[in-house]
Write a protein that holds these residues in place. Sequence first.
Motif, PDB file in Angstrom:
ATOM      1  N   ASN A 181       5.719  13.660  -0.188  1.00 48.46           N
ATOM      2  CA  ASN A 181       5.459  12.269  -0.584  1.00 48.46           C
ATOM      3  C   ASN A 181       6.526  11.323  -0.043  1.00 48.46           C
ATOM      4  O   ASN A 181       6.226  10.280   0.541  1.00 48.46           O
ATOM      5  N   GLU A 182       7.804  11.691  -0.207  1.00 51.51           N
ATOM      6  CA  GLU A 182       8.900  10.811   0.237  1.00 51.51           C
ATOM      7  C   GLU A 182       8.944  10.704   1.767  1.00 51.51           C
ATOM      8  O   GLU A 182       9.163   9.624   2.312  1.00 51.51           O
ATOM      9  N   LEU A 183       8.732  11.829   2.452  1.00 49.34           N
ATOM     10  CA  LEU A 183       8.754  11.801   3.920  1.00 49.34           C
ATOM     11  C   LEU A 183       7.595  10.980   4.475  1.00 49.34           C
ATOM     12  O   LEU A 183       7.762  10.221   5.425  1.00 49.34           O
ATOM     13  N   THR A 184       6.418  11.147   3.868  1.00 49.50           N
ATOM     14  CA  THR A 184       5.245  10.383   4.308  1.00 49.50           C
ATOM     15  C   THR A 184       5.480   8.894   4.092  1.00 49.50           C
ATOM     16  O   THR A 184       5.200   8.066   4.973  1.00 49.50           O
ATOM     17  N   SER A 185       6.024   8.538   2.925  1.00 50.16           N
ATOM     18  CA  SER A 185       6.311   7.131   2.618  1.00 50.16           C
ATOM     19  C   SER A 185       7.356   6.573   3.578  1.00 50.16           C
ATOM     20  O   SER A 185       7.247   5.428   4.043  1.00 50.16           O
ATOM     21  N   LEU A 186       8.360   7.380   3.886  1.00 53.27           N
ATOM     22  CA  LEU A 186       9.418   6.973   4.817  1.00 53.27           C
ATOM     23  C   LEU A 186       8.832   6.751   6.212  1.00 53.27           C
ATOM     24  O   LEU A 186       9.109   5.729   6.853  1.00 53.27           O
ATOM     25  N   PHE A 187       8.010   7.684   6.666  1.00 50.01           N
ATOM     26  CA  PHE A 187       7.372   7.567   7.981  1.00 50.01           C
ATOM     27  C   PHE A 187       6.578   6.263   8.080  1.00 50.01           C
ATOM     28  O   PHE A 187       6.727   5.492   9.034  1.00 50.01           O
ATOM     29  N   ARG A 188       5.757   6.006   7.082  1.00 49.96           N
ATOM     30  CA  ARG A 188       4.914   4.804   7.114  1.00 49.96           C
ATOM     31  C   ARG A 188       5.766   3.530   7.076  1.00 49.96           C
ATOM     32  O   ARG A 188       5.460   2.537   7.742  1.00 49.96           O
ATOM     33  N   THR A 189       6.842   3.576   6.312  1.00 49.37           N
ATOM     34  CA  THR A 189       7.742   2.419   6.193  1.00 49.37           C
ATOM     35  C   THR A 189       8.445   2.128   7.514  1.00 49.37           C
ATOM     36  O   THR A 189       8.547   0.972   7.939  1.00 49.37           O
ATOM     37  N   LYS A 203       2.451  20.265   6.187  1.00 52.06           N
ATOM     38  CA  LYS A 203       2.527  18.837   5.831  1.00 52.06           C
ATOM     39  C   LYS A 203       3.971  18.329   5.927  1.00 52.06           C
ATOM     40  O   LYS A 203       4.217  17.218   6.399  1.00 52.06           O
ATOM     41  N   ILE A 204       4.911  19.147   5.491  1.00 55.65           N
ATOM     42  CA  ILE A 204       6.330  18.758   5.580  1.00 55.65           C
ATOM     43  C   ILE A 204       6.739  18.610   7.046  1.00 55.65           C
ATOM     44  O   ILE A 204       7.367  17.628   7.440  1.00 55.65           O
ATOM     45  N   MET A 205       6.364  19.592   7.867  1.00 58.18           N
ATOM     46  CA  MET A 205       6.726  19.544   9.286  1.00 58.18           C
ATOM     47  C   MET A 205       6.132  18.307   9.960  1.00 58.18           C
ATOM     48  O   MET A 205       6.795  17.644  10.758  1.00 58.18           O
ATOM     49  N   ASN A 206       4.891  18.008   9.631  1.00 58.85           N
ATOM     50  CA  ASN A 206       4.222  16.850  10.220  1.00 58.85           C
ATOM     51  C   ASN A 206       4.935  15.561   9.826  1.00 58.85           C
ATOM     52  O   ASN A 206       5.198  14.696  10.664  1.00 58.85           O
ATOM     53  N   ALA A 207       5.270  15.442   8.536  1.00 55.28           N
ATOM     54  CA  ALA A 207       5.929  14.224   8.049  1.00 55.28           C
ATOM     55  C   ALA A 207       7.323  14.106   8.645  1.00 55.28           C
ATOM     56  O   ALA A 207       7.757  13.016   9.031  1.00 55.28           O
ATOM     57  N   MET A 208       8.034  15.234   8.748  1.00 56.68           N
ATOM     58  CA  MET A 208       9.375  15.210   9.336  1.00 56.68           C
ATOM     59  C   MET A 208       9.340  14.794  10.789  1.00 56.68           C
ATOM     60  O   MET A 208      10.154  14.001  11.238  1.00 56.68           O
ATOM     61  N   SER A 209       8.387  15.370  11.535  1.00 53.55           N
ATOM     62  CA  SER A 209       8.346  15.005  12.947  1.00 53.55           C
ATOM     63  C   SER A 209       7.944  13.545  13.093  1.00 53.55           C
ATOM     64  O   SER A 209       8.429  12.855  13.984  1.00 53.55           O
ATOM     65  N   GLY A 210       7.108  13.042  12.182  1.00 53.47           N
ATOM     66  CA  GLY A 210       6.751  11.622  12.199  1.00 53.47           C
ATOM     67  C   GLY A 210       7.966  10.737  11.972  1.00 53.47           C
ATOM     68  O   GLY A 210       8.182   9.748  12.681  1.00 53.47           O
ATOM     69  N   VAL A 211       8.776  11.102  10.975  1.00 51.93           N
ATOM     70  CA  VAL A 211       9.998  10.341  10.670  1.00 51.93           C
ATOM     71  C   VAL A 211      10.911  10.340  11.894  1.00 51.93           C
ATOM     72  O   VAL A 211      11.408   9.288  12.323  1.00 51.93           O
ATOM     73  N   TYR A 212      11.102  11.525  12.471  1.00 49.92           N
ATOM     74  CA  TYR A 212      11.961  11.621  13.649  1.00 49.92           C
ATOM     75  C   TYR A 212      11.423  10.738  14.789  1.00 49.92           C
ATOM     76  O   TYR A 212      12.176   9.980  15.412  1.00 49.92           O
ATOM     77  N   PHE A 233      14.186   6.654   1.906  1.00 48.21           N
ATOM     78  CA  PHE A 233      12.968   5.837   1.816  1.00 48.21           C
ATOM     79  C   PHE A 233      13.279   4.488   1.165  1.00 48.21           C
ATOM     80  O   PHE A 233      12.888   3.438   1.679  1.00 48.21           O
ATOM     81  N   PHE A 234      13.991   4.497   0.026  1.00 43.04           N
ATOM     82  CA  PHE A 234      14.289   3.236  -0.694  1.00 43.04           C
ATOM     83  C   PHE A 234      14.974   2.213   0.214  1.00 43.04           C
ATOM     84  O   PHE A 234      14.589   1.058   0.274  1.00 43.04           O
ATOM     85  N   ILE A 235      16.014   2.660   0.921  1.00 44.31           N
ATOM     86  CA  ILE A 235      16.767   1.718   1.754  1.00 44.31           C
ATOM     87  C   ILE A 235      15.929   1.297   2.962  1.00 44.31           C
ATOM     88  O   ILE A 235      15.990   0.141   3.403  1.00 44.31           O
ATOM     89  N   SER A 236      15.117   2.203   3.472  1.00 43.22           N
ATOM     90  CA  SER A 236      14.269   1.869   4.623  1.00 43.22           C
ATOM     91  C   SER A 236      13.189   0.873   4.235  1.00 43.22           C
ATOM     92  O   SER A 236      12.769   0.046   5.054  1.00 43.22           O
ATOM     93  N   TYR A 237      12.758   0.942   2.987  1.00 42.32           N
ATOM     94  CA  TYR A 237      11.751   0.005   2.487  1.00 42.32           C
ATOM     95  C   TYR A 237      12.336  -1.411   2.434  1.00 42.32           C
ATOM     96  O   TYR A 237      11.692  -2.385   2.810  1.00 42.32           O
ATOM     97  N   VAL A 238      13.584  -1.493   1.987  1.00 38.12           N
ATOM     98  CA  VAL A 238      14.303  -2.771   1.955  1.00 38.12           C
ATOM     99  C   VAL A 238      14.450  -3.336   3.375  1.00 38.12           C
ATOM    100  O   VAL A 238      14.226  -4.524   3.622  1.00 38.12           O
ATOM    101  N   ASP A 258       0.827  -1.205   0.000  1.00 35.96           N
ATOM    102  CA  ASP A 258       0.000   0.000   0.000  1.00 35.96           C
ATOM    103  C   ASP A 258       0.871   1.269   0.000  1.00 35.96           C
ATOM    104  O   ASP A 258       0.584   2.243  -0.693  1.00 35.96           O
ATOM    105  N   ILE A 259       1.954   1.238   0.780  1.00 37.03           N
ATOM    106  CA  ILE A 259       2.871   2.385   0.848  1.00 37.03           C
ATOM    107  C   ILE A 259       3.477   2.645  -0.534  1.00 37.03           C
ATOM    108  O   ILE A 259       3.531   3.782  -1.006  1.00 37.03           O
TER     109      ILE A 259
END
Length: 263
Positions: free
Chosen positions: A47-55, A93-102, A248-253, A28-29
């Motif tokens: 998009n990339e930060l959101t995908s990274l966060f979810r991954t 949206k960027i701030m939200n995704a960044m804080s999620g990743v962190y 994101f790519f490496i985190s997905y792996v 889905d991600i």
Amino acid sequence: AMHPMQSKALGYRPDPAKKRELQEELLDIAQARKANESDEPIPTMINELTSLFRTLSVTARALDREGKFRDEIQAELTRFNGTDAVRSDEGGKIMNAMSGVYQMYALLAKMKFLGQPEKQEEIQEINDITVKSFRPGAPAVDAAAAIADACYNLTSMIMQEIDSENRFDAAFTHIERQYEQGVQVAKKEEDHYINGMFRTFEISQLWALSLNPEREDDVSKMNQGVSDESAEAETVGTQMGIATRYLFFISYVIAEDTVELTL
């Protein structure tokens, strides 16, 4: 079905339902990320930060076999989704995704160092520094630089713990040197973000290879991709997107292999 003696030897019981659920989530991600692809730097970052966060949340859920962190992981997903639904501005949206990743990296570190008070203190210190940059009215790019630093420091801690046999010592030394150099030559906060995210990407390669040495080819392709895309990047915004995309790519792996190997 696996023989009960075998599962004891492995140290865990496979959880096919959870495995299926997380594999579907990864699919889905990937699909959502494809659907949201853009040529513009800021939508790309979102998009990339959101995908990274979810991954990262998939990796966290796969590693949380005893469910000790279930509530914390879920709280962060709920917070992220709630904020994402109400923020229509790109900066928000960027701030939200960044804080999620962190927050996900911080959670992964907390999980890794469960029962190690000194390490938990270190994670808390990183947190205190990082959260300062989230104060209302602070420029998003200052927060970006702080978060990239935190991601780098947290993944370094995690990976050094994973690498108890010191097989990756030379690689660590090289990445640390690159990081310090990057800090010295950075002219603005965007440069700090790019440096921190690229170094996090490099440490994550070690994580991926320690999980599954057969990822060597995938990692080489990614490094080639980074070189090619960075050579063509004409703006700092594009370069920030490239750094985030490859993390994101490496985190997905890592997520795929963690789900495969732990559940």
